[in-house]
Scaffold this motif. Structure first.
Motif, PDB file in Angstrom:
ATOM      1  N   ASP A 132     113.225  92.837  26.251  1.00 27.34           N
ATOM      2  CA  ASP A 132     112.345  91.888  26.917  1.00 27.34           C
ATOM      3  C   ASP A 132     112.384  90.546  26.197  1.00 27.34           C
ATOM      4  OD1 ASP A 132     110.585  92.019  24.735  1.00 27.34           O
ATOM      5  OD2 ASP A 132     109.085  93.177  25.787  1.00 27.34           O
ATOM      6  N   LEU A 133     112.162  89.507  26.984  1.00 29.45           N
ATOM      7  CA  LEU A 133     112.000  88.158  26.458  1.00 29.45           C
ATOM      8  C   LEU A 133     110.520  87.947  26.264  1.00 29.45           C
ATOM      9  CD1 LEU A 133     112.999  85.306  25.725  1.00 29.45           C
ATOM     10  CD2 LEU A 133     112.862  84.738  28.158  1.00 29.45           C
ATOM     11  N   ASP A 134     110.086  87.925  25.009  1.00 28.04           N
ATOM     12  CA  ASP A 134     108.680  87.698  24.665  1.00 28.04           C
ATOM     13  C   ASP A 134     108.422  86.196  24.755  1.00 28.04           C
ATOM     14  OD1 ASP A 134     106.252  87.213  23.312  1.00 28.04           O
ATOM     15  OD2 ASP A 134     106.516  88.953  22.013  1.00 28.04           O
ATOM     16  N   LEU A 135     107.769  85.774  25.823  1.00 29.35           N
ATOM     17  CA  LEU A 135     107.577  84.345  26.046  1.00 29.35           C
ATOM     18  C   LEU A 135     106.673  83.723  24.990  1.00 29.35           C
ATOM     19  CD1 LEU A 135     107.158  84.226  29.940  1.00 29.35           C
ATOM     20  CD2 LEU A 135     109.238  83.956  28.566  1.00 29.35           C
ATOM     21  N   TYR A 136     105.693  84.447  24.541  1.00 31.25           N
ATOM     22  CA  TYR A 136     104.757  83.889  23.560  1.00 31.25           C
ATOM     23  C   TYR A 136     105.463  83.599  22.240  1.00 31.25           C
ATOM     24  CZ  TYR A 136     100.436  83.142  20.945  1.00 31.25           C
ATOM     25  OH  TYR A 136      99.439  82.599  20.174  1.00 31.25           O
ATOM     26  N   TYR A 292     102.417  75.663  21.197  1.00 29.36           N
ATOM     27  CA  TYR A 292     102.704  75.179  22.550  1.00 29.36           C
ATOM     28  C   TYR A 292     101.874  75.930  23.582  1.00 29.36           C
ATOM     29  CZ  TYR A 292     105.232  74.708  26.982  1.00 29.36           C
ATOM     30  OH  TYR A 292     105.555  74.509  28.300  1.00 29.36           O
ATOM     31  N   TRP A 293     101.881  77.245  23.534  1.00 27.87           N
ATOM     32  CA  TRP A 293     101.133  78.015  24.528  1.00 27.87           C
ATOM     33  C   TRP A 293      99.631  77.763  24.410  1.00 27.87           C
ATOM     34  CZ3 TRP A 293     103.559  79.373  28.542  1.00 27.87           C
ATOM     35  CH2 TRP A 293     104.879  79.832  28.493  1.00 27.87           C
ATOM     36  N   ASP A 297      98.040  74.771  30.126  1.00 29.93           N
ATOM     37  CA  ASP A 297      97.103  75.481  30.995  1.00 29.93           C
ATOM     38  C   ASP A 297      97.762  76.709  31.609  1.00 29.93           C
ATOM     39  OD1 ASP A 297      95.350  73.404  30.474  1.00 29.93           O
ATOM     40  OD2 ASP A 297      95.909  72.297  32.278  1.00 29.93           O
ATOM     41  N   LEU A 298      97.088  77.830  31.498  1.00 26.75           N
ATOM     42  CA  LEU A 298      97.597  79.085  32.046  1.00 26.75           C
ATOM     43  C   LEU A 298      96.872  79.424  33.338  1.00 26.75           C
ATOM     44  CD1 LEU A 298      97.813  81.206  28.766  1.00 26.75           C
ATOM     45  CD2 LEU A 298      99.582  79.788  29.833  1.00 26.75           C
ATOM     46  N   TYR A 318     108.411  79.051  34.112  1.00 31.69           N
ATOM     47  CA  TYR A 318     108.715  77.625  34.185  1.00 31.69           C
ATOM     48  C   TYR A 318     108.246  76.904  32.923  1.00 31.69           C
ATOM     49  CZ  TYR A 318     108.175  72.708  34.940  1.00 31.69           C
ATOM     50  OH  TYR A 318     108.229  71.349  34.750  1.00 31.69           O
ATOM     51  N   LEU A 319     107.012  77.174  32.493  1.00 29.27           N
ATOM     52  CA  LEU A 319     106.492  76.501  31.303  1.00 29.27           C
ATOM     53  C   LEU A 319     107.337  76.846  30.078  1.00 29.27           C
ATOM     54  CD1 LEU A 319     102.664  76.941  31.911  1.00 29.27           C
ATOM     55  CD2 LEU A 319     103.983  74.814  32.066  1.00 29.27           C
TER      56      LEU A 319
END
Length: 815
Positions: A132-136, A292-293, A297-298, A318-319
């Motif tokens: 998995d790509l851990d976005l955080y 960044y996260w 805004d989420l 996208y973010l």
């Protein structure tokens, strides 16, 4: 959008207040959420507590992780990695393959090469493979066959890092950097470092900058008996054995390159990083992504059919993708492509040295709404730093005009020449050549000027406005000199209706640009205390701007005026010549809705715009289709979801969530994600004209927890459950009045501050004004069903454990 593209289509832990909670309305007047029932305290909660909107940022972000339940052995199944200047597309071919891409290898955007680690085949071929790509964390993690792999492009360094555990300590391993036919690098090796380097100059074509560009990739590994070599003239290699515990690390470095000693440079960039503890090496990288996260805004969406979660996933991706590919001095995407995630060697469609603003603007909107203001800096830099070159181009190529004509397709160094072979035939802002796709498009500069003003209103940074005001000023001057007064006393122009009609009378884009730009340039000049003479000229011109061209809805061939609105059978035309030949698939009549912000879901021209939307000639006609975004602005709630769904099923072919222009191909596009991200935010909250609208276009079947940035450094936090608006809270970034459209039209609304004190009571009007103080927050609630009566629950989530599916498309890979 490009002329070639046109031909294709015409011929074929709890973290505080990041913001999350939104509104889900059914169709209703003026965008209000219908009150279907009283909220049940037993089933409904609020994330608003003591003046804060409480969000578990890590776990909300990780709801959108990219999950691979099988190896991504095909290059089209790549995972995107990047730090904004160096990007990589990673997949499982030959064990592990990653194509490196940089944003400074003009004019062709050549790749620095592909990294290949064959020894990871045991992992990627294992029956228990999972990744998995851990976005955080901005990190790809994979496991299988008793091995693990962790890969990332460091946020703070030009490095691709691949950490491996579980390898056979006695095995022989290699890692390579490869180039291909057509490339002529210098291949070097010394000790434990191998490099491929190459330089060239941007010459030999009209518009060339004369600058030197190049690529350099160095590769090395940690382990035992590491030796570098050059397998051939286009391959650098390191051979090694894993450490005795089965671990090893491969690092590829790829900096900006204009020449020099490649081996020395590579060794310096590697430093001691090959032997640093894994957690220590990743710490700075992860800290950047966590910060960044915490700043953007989420929006968390839920729905019975899973469509809401799918579009939440795409917006969060996208973010991630934009931050991973667009942090250089100029944009990392041209023609809407995800250039830093290219996987097809040096293949780059369209005109790699040039930028279409049409394919950048959705990103500017999405980033503004998300509070990711810094990600728009490269866009504004591109045009601000080239101002003098654009002015010189205008003088030569659009003679007889003041100011600047910003080329719609503009080379990175500021001129309007197109790609080799078409340098002059499709030049932009060039009145001297035969009309073509972009030769007489004169509204790129005005649109950039509007985005500058919108950004200023969002961030309240006078220095930003001052630095970019010359673009606004000179774009307005150009339009003033471009327009002539007709016998009717109104201003008229002749030119392109963007790429759709060429050399026609009164292009709707020109009319829209004048209506939108002239008033904001007056405001900007007065804010800065400059250009009184220009202000006078603009104020004199504003009453003379002609109305938007109209035509009949049925055949779209008649020339009609505003008086035809009353019959309800007309639409906004492409130009004053509706029957002129069409050369592209742009819905020009809807430009006044977005991005020019002249018409919304209410007002004297709203019905006209809604008819124009319903009778638009091109439905889901391209991956960049603005249908959903314009539907959101018009308050067409369920059309927002329907338009996004149709576009996804037509163009989103990559499991990374990225799109293909034709629904097939070898080049990933980011522009579709940009439109969707902007549409989701605009459906939830709008503040483009100074009136705060809550959930004006939110799909009726989606529940939501979300935050959207608003003007003057503020935020709106929204929660909706089953069609009921639960939480409406506002953070003020500046002192002043905030005009709000009543979220519950006609009902009694109260406003309290973060301490629970009344700010406003008995508000039943269509709009009301909140006296805001910088750094404070307030809660807007129905008097009959106050949010303060609900129990508290922070917004949270769980990391994704499976791919997602929407119709024929997926995010991630199923077995």
């Amino acid at each position: 959008m490009s002329f070639t593209r046109a031909r294709v289509w015409l011929t074929t832990a709890v973290v505080a207040a990041v913001g999350i909670i939104a509104a889900v309305p059914a169709q209703a007047t003026a965008g209000a959420i219908p009150a279907t029932s009283s909220l049940s305290a037993a089933s409904t909660t609020t994330a608003w507590q003591a003046g804060r909107f409480v969000v578990d940022t890590p776990n909300v972000v990780r709801r959108s992780n990219l999950v691979l339940n099988r190896p991504n052995t095909n290059a089209t199944e790549f995972v995107p990695l990047g730090n904004g200047t160096l990007g990589a597309a990673a997949w499982s071919a030959n064990g592990f393959t990653a194509q490196l891409n940089r944003n400074d290898t003009f004019p062709a955007r050549k790749s620095p090469g592909q990294i290949v680690i064959p020894g990871l085949n045991r992992l990627t071929a294992a029956a228990d493979y999972r990744a998995d790509l851990d976005l955080y964390d901005g990190t790809l993690r994979a496991s299988g066959g008793g091995m693990t792999m962790t890969a990332y492009v460091r946020a703070e360094a030009a490095q691709l890092v691949v950490d491996v555990t579980g390898a056979d300590p006695s095995s022989s391993q290699t890692a390579q950097v490869r180039l291909w036919d057509g490339r002529n690098p210098s291949a070097q090796a010394s000790g434990s470092v191998a490099t491929l380097s190459e330089t060239w100059t941007d010459t030999g074509t009209l518009g060339g900058s004369g600058q030197t560009f190049g690529t350099m990739t160095g590769i090395s590994a940690s382990g035992r008996n590491v030796r570098a070599s050059t397998a051939d003239s286009r391959t650098g290699q390191v051979s090694f054995q894993p450490n005795t515990d089965g671990s090893f690390r491969v690092i590829a470095v790829s900096p900006r390159w204009t020449g020099g000693n490649a081996l020395t440079t590579a060794a310096g960039l590697l430093g001691s990083d090959l032997t640093r503890p894994a957690a220590d090496l990743a710490a700075g990288h992860q800290a950047w992504w966590h910060t960044y996260w915490g700043s953007v805004d989420l929006i968390k969406i839920s729905s019975a059919d899973g469509s809401g979660e799918y579009f939440e996933n795409l917006r969060t991706l996208y973010l991630y993708n934009f931050a991973a590919s667009n942090r250089d001095t100029i944009p990392g995407t041209q023609a809407g492509l995800a250039n830093l995630f290219s996987f097809a060697q040096d293949t780059q469609p369209w005109y790699p040295a040039g930028y279409w603003f049409w394919n950048l603007r959705m990103f500017v909107q999405a980033n503004l709404s998300a509070g990711a203001f810094a990600l728009n800096t490269p866009v504004f830099n591109l045009y601000r730093t080239n101002h003098s070159t654009i002015a010189a181009w205008t003088t030569t190529h659009y003679p007889g005009h003041e100011g600047i004509c910003v080329p719609e397709t503009m080379r990175f160094n500021g001129n309007g020449y197109y790609a080799p072979g078409w340098e002059q035939g499709n030049a932009s802002c060039d009145s001297r050549i035969t009309p073509s796709y972009n030769s007489q498009v004169v509204t790129t500069g005005p649109e950039i000027g509007l985005w500058i003003w919108q950004t200023y209103l969002m961030i309240d940074d006078r220095s930003f406005l001052s630095a970019h005001y010359p673009l606004m000023r000179d774009s307005a001057r150009f339009l003033l000199s471009h327009a002539t007064t007709g016998s009717d006393g109104l201003l008229h122009t002749r030119g392109n209706a963007h790429e759709t009609q060429w050399a026609v009378d009164d292009p709707t884009t020109d009319v829209t640009a004048m209506q939108a730009l002239f008033p904001v340039v007056v405001s900007a000049a007065q804010t800065l205390g400059v250009d009184a003479d220009l202000v006078s000229r603009l104020n004199a011109a504003i009453p003379k701007i002609r109305p938007l061209p109209r035509t009949d809805a049925a055949t779209q061939t008649q020339v009609l005026g505003p008086s035809s609105d009353a019959a309800g059978n007309n639409v906004i035309a492409v130009s004053g010549q509706p029957t002129a030949a069409k050369h592209n698939v742009e819905n020009i009549g809807l430009e006044s809705v977005w991005p020019y912000n002249l018409i919304g879901d209410t007002g004297t021209q709203s019905d006209l715009a809604k008819r124009t939307y319903n009778r638009r000639p091109y439905v889901t006609a391209n991956d960049w289709s603005n249908d959903a975004l314009q539907a959101a602005r018009l308050g067409l709630r369920d059309e927002v979801r329907n338009a996004m769904t149709a576009n996804i099923n037509k163009y989103q072919i990559y499991p990374s969530g990225l799109a293909a222009l034709n629904g097939t191909g070898q080049s990933p596009y980011l522009e579709q994600q940009g439109v969707n991200a902007a549409a989701v935010s605009e459906a939830l909250v709008q503040h483009y004209d100074g009136t705060l609208r809550i959930a004006p276009g939110w799909p009726s079947s989606w529940s939501v927890d979300g935050t959207v940035h608003i003007r003057h450094k503020g935020k709106a936090h929204i929660q909706i459950r089953d069609g009921n608006l639960v939480t409406v809270a506002v953070e003020a970034g500046a002192t002043g009045n905030i005009t709000v459209r009543n979220p519950w039209a006609g009902q009694n609304v109260t406003v309290i501050d973060g301490a629970g004190n009344a700010v406003l009571t008995g508000q039943t009007a269509a709009t009301f004004t909140i006296p805001a103080q910088a750094g404070t927050s307030c809660l807007i609630q129905r008097a009959s069903a106050p949010t303060t009566s609900l129990p508290f629950e922070a917004i949270s989530g769980s990391p994704a454990t499976a791919p997602k599916r929407l119709g024929s498309r997926t995010v991630g890979l199923f077995r």
